[in-house]
Design a protein around this motif. Structure first.
Motif, short mmCIF file in Angstrom:
data_model
loop_
_atom_site.label_atom_id
_atom_site.label_comp_id
_atom_site.label_asym_id
_atom_site.label_seq_id
_atom_site.Cartn_x
_atom_site.Cartn_y
_atom_site.Cartn_z
N HIS A 59 -6.41 48.39 23.33
CA HIS A 59 -5.99 48.88 22.02
C HIS A 59 -6.75 50.15 21.63
CE1 HIS A 59 -3.41 45.62 20.45
NE2 HIS A 59 -4.19 44.78 21.12
N TYR A 60 -7.90 50.38 22.25
CA TYR A 60 -8.74 51.51 21.86
C TYR A 60 -8.15 52.83 22.31
CZ TYR A 60 -12.72 54.67 21.54
OH TYR A 60 -13.53 55.74 21.26
N LEU A 64 -4.27 42.40 8.72
CA LEU A 64 -5.24 43.10 9.55
C LEU A 64 -4.73 43.26 10.98
CD1 LEU A 64 -8.54 41.41 8.29
CD2 LEU A 64 -7.75 43.74 7.80
N LEU A 65 -4.05 42.26 11.47
CA LEU A 65 -3.48 42.34 12.82
C LEU A 65 -2.33 43.33 12.87
CD1 LEU A 65 -3.45 38.52 13.64
CD2 LEU A 65 -4.84 40.24 14.80
N LEU A 66 -1.48 43.30 11.86
CA LEU A 66 -0.31 44.17 11.83
C LEU A 66 -0.70 45.64 11.85
CD1 LEU A 66 2.78 44.54 11.45
CD2 LEU A 66 2.37 44.44 8.98
N HIS A 67 -1.76 45.99 11.14
CA HIS A 67 -2.16 47.40 11.02
C HIS A 67 -3.25 47.78 12.02
CE1 HIS A 67 0.21 48.08 7.36
NE2 HIS A 67 -0.12 46.85 7.03
N SER A 68 -3.43 46.95 13.03
CA SER A 68 -4.49 47.19 14.02
C SER A 68 -3.91 47.32 15.42
CB SER A 68 -5.51 46.04 13.96
OG SER A 68 -6.67 46.37 14.70
N LYS A 69 -2.83 48.08 15.54
CA LYS A 69 -2.20 48.27 16.85
C LYS A 69 -3.03 49.19 17.74
CE LYS A 69 1.38 45.85 15.58
NZ LYS A 69 1.54 44.45 16.06
N GLU A 70 -3.63 50.22 17.12
CA GLU A 70 -4.50 51.14 17.85
C GLU A 70 -5.86 51.17 17.18
OE1 GLU A 70 -2.49 54.69 20.18
OE2 GLU A 70 -2.02 54.84 18.04
N TYR A 101 -9.32 53.10 16.59
CA TYR A 101 -9.99 54.38 16.73
C TYR A 101 -11.16 54.52 15.76
CZ TYR A 101 -6.70 55.70 12.96
OH TYR A 101 -5.96 55.75 11.81
N MET A 102 -11.58 53.39 15.20
CA MET A 102 -12.78 53.36 14.36
C MET A 102 -13.38 51.96 14.47
SD MET A 102 -10.89 53.34 10.61
CE MET A 102 -10.17 54.94 10.95
N ALA A 103 -14.64 51.85 14.10
CA ALA A 103 -15.31 50.56 14.16
C ALA A 103 -14.60 49.56 13.25
CB ALA A 103 -16.77 50.71 13.75
N VAL A 104 -14.70 48.28 13.56
CA VAL A 104 -13.93 47.27 12.86
C VAL A 104 -14.29 47.20 11.38
CG1 VAL A 104 -15.54 45.38 13.43
CG2 VAL A 104 -13.12 44.88 12.95
N ASP A 105 -15.56 47.43 11.02
CA ASP A 105 -15.92 47.38 9.61
C ASP A 105 -15.29 48.53 8.83
OD1 ASP A 105 -17.64 49.08 11.07
OD2 ASP A 105 -19.19 48.98 9.53
N ILE A 106 -15.23 49.71 9.45
CA ILE A 106 -14.59 50.85 8.80
C ILE A 106 -13.09 50.61 8.67
CG2 ILE A 106 -14.21 53.34 8.89
CD1 ILE A 106 -17.13 52.44 8.43
N TYR A 107 -12.50 50.01 9.69
CA TYR A 107 -11.07 49.67 9.62
C TYR A 107 -10.82 48.70 8.46
CZ TYR A 107 -6.78 47.11 10.46
OH TYR A 107 -5.57 46.50 10.28
N MET A 108 -11.63 47.66 8.33
CA MET A 108 -11.43 46.68 7.26
C MET A 108 -11.64 47.31 5.89
SD MET A 108 -13.12 43.15 8.77
CE MET A 108 -12.56 42.19 7.36
N ASP A 109 -12.47 48.36 5.84
CA ASP A 109 -12.73 49.04 4.57
C ASP A 109 -11.53 49.87 4.09
OD1 ASP A 109 -15.25 47.99 4.48
OD2 ASP A 109 -16.29 49.82 5.07
N ARG A 110 -10.56 50.13 4.95
CA ARG A 110 -9.40 50.95 4.58
C ARG A 110 -8.32 50.07 3.93
NH1 ARG A 110 -6.77 53.66 8.94
NH2 ARG A 110 -6.31 55.44 7.61
N PHE A 111 -8.66 49.50 2.79
CA PHE A 111 -7.79 48.55 2.12
C PHE A 111 -6.47 49.15 1.67
CE2 PHE A 111 -11.21 50.09 -0.62
CZ PHE A 111 -10.52 50.68 -1.68
N TRP A 112 -6.44 50.44 1.39
CA TRP A 112 -5.20 51.11 1.00
C TRP A 112 -4.23 51.23 2.17
CZ3 TRP A 112 -9.94 53.17 1.76
CH2 TRP A 112 -10.08 54.13 2.77
N GLN A 113 -4.76 51.11 3.39
CA GLN A 113 -3.92 51.23 4.59
C GLN A 113 -3.56 49.87 5.17
OE1 GLN A 113 -4.75 50.63 8.03
NE2 GLN A 113 -2.84 51.51 8.85
N ASN A 114 -4.53 48.95 5.24
CA ASN A 114 -4.26 47.65 5.85
C ASN A 114 -3.76 46.61 4.83
OD1 ASN A 114 -6.63 46.53 4.59
ND2 ASN A 114 -7.87 47.36 6.26
N LYS A 115 -3.74 46.97 3.54
CA LYS A 115 -3.17 46.14 2.48
C LYS A 115 -3.99 44.88 2.17
CE LYS A 115 0.13 49.13 2.73
NZ LYS A 115 0.11 50.30 1.83
N VAL A 116 -5.24 44.85 2.64
CA VAL A 116 -6.13 43.72 2.33
C VAL A 116 -7.14 44.22 1.30
CG1 VAL A 116 -7.79 42.05 3.22
CG2 VAL A 116 -5.83 42.73 4.62
N GLU A 117 -6.99 43.79 0.07
CA GLU A 117 -7.81 44.30 -1.03
C GLU A 117 -9.29 44.02 -0.80
OE1 GLU A 117 -8.10 46.82 -3.43
OE2 GLU A 117 -6.02 46.13 -3.42
#
Length: 248
Positions: A49-50, A165-171, A173-189
């Motif tokens: 995925h990376y 989180l799974l749906l928006h994690s197809k690729e 390109y950032m550490a998992v904590d930074i990915y989880m912090d992008r709540f406006w993109q992954n839709k997890v408040e």
């Protein structure tokens, strides 16, 4: 009782014993979850995925083996949460538990609304952020945070959030904590406890770090990164404004 999963590399015996002792003292059942070792050869299938090109373009960094293994481990637990179809608590094995706060949260879980899909259980590591109370349980104050926590030390997760989180994690390109912090993109408040329930145990050194870039970046890539960062800031602010006014 909400299932608790502890992420642990099988070779990290001291960490396993330390976190196990803490949870045993609280009489909380838990399950050790074998972490993905990003250093193994051949690499774990999930590491496909990376996308290093995207990481270099938008983050100007390359994720190291520890970060990739960390991402894969959390990814697998998101899948586990969906499979179980019930909320879980995820804890990394270097966590230091604040006993009273953690027990209070566990006891208050049934009172937390379904709309609160993910709750960070550690202190926000950002330099500047705002938060305000979104829900008050019996002993736990749940806050909405305007910026993510920059860590995955421990969190509560519902299946609905795990699916997002799974749906928006197809690729990756950032550490998992930074990915989880992008709540406006992954839709997890981004919710968290006002008072942290855990922190990182200072006696354990982190294996996480970025690989140093070996070559200079083109002006085009530098511009793309700056635009990406600016867009991230704008999207985060817009989302926070919409969220706040939607709750009035």
């Amino acid at each position: 009782m909400t299932k608790i999963f502890v992420i642990n590399l099988e070779s990290s015996i001291e960490r396993k014993e330390n976190i196990s002792r803490q949870l045993d003292e609280l009489s909380l059942p838990f399950e050790l979850f074998s972490a993905v070792d990003g250093r193994t050869s051949p690499p774990h299938p999930l590491l496909k995925h990376y996308n290093d090109d995207l990481s270099q373009t938008y983050r100007a960094k390359t994720l190291n083996a520890g970060q990739l293994g960390c991402y894969a481990s959390h990814f697998l637990l998101w899948e586990k949460c969906v499979e179980l179809n019930q909320p879980i608590i995820v804890i990394e094995d270097d966590a230091l538990i604040f006993k009273e706060a953690f027990l209070n949260f566990v006891q208050d879980i049934n009172d937390i609304p379904e709309t609160v899909e993910c709750v960070r259980l550690f202190k926000n590591k950002r330099r500047k952020y705002d938060s305000y109370e979104a829900f008050k349980a019996k002993s736990t104050s749940i806050h909405k945070f305007t910026k993510g926590h920059m860590s995955t030390t421990a969190y509560f997760l519902r299946p609905s959030a795990a699916k997002k989180l799974l749906l928006h994690s197809k690729e990756w390109y950032m550490a998992v904590d930074i990915y989880m912090d992008r709540f406006w993109q992954n839709k997890v408040e981004c919710y968290g406890t006002k008072e942290p329930c855990v922190t990182n145990d200072p006696k354990f050194d982190s294996d996480i770090g970025y690989v140093k870039r070996k070559s200079s970046r083109s002006l085009f890539k530098k511009c793309k990164r700056e635009w990406f960062n600016l867009n991230e800031t704008i999207q985060r602010h817009l989302h926070n404004i919409k969220f706040k006014y939607s709750k009035r």
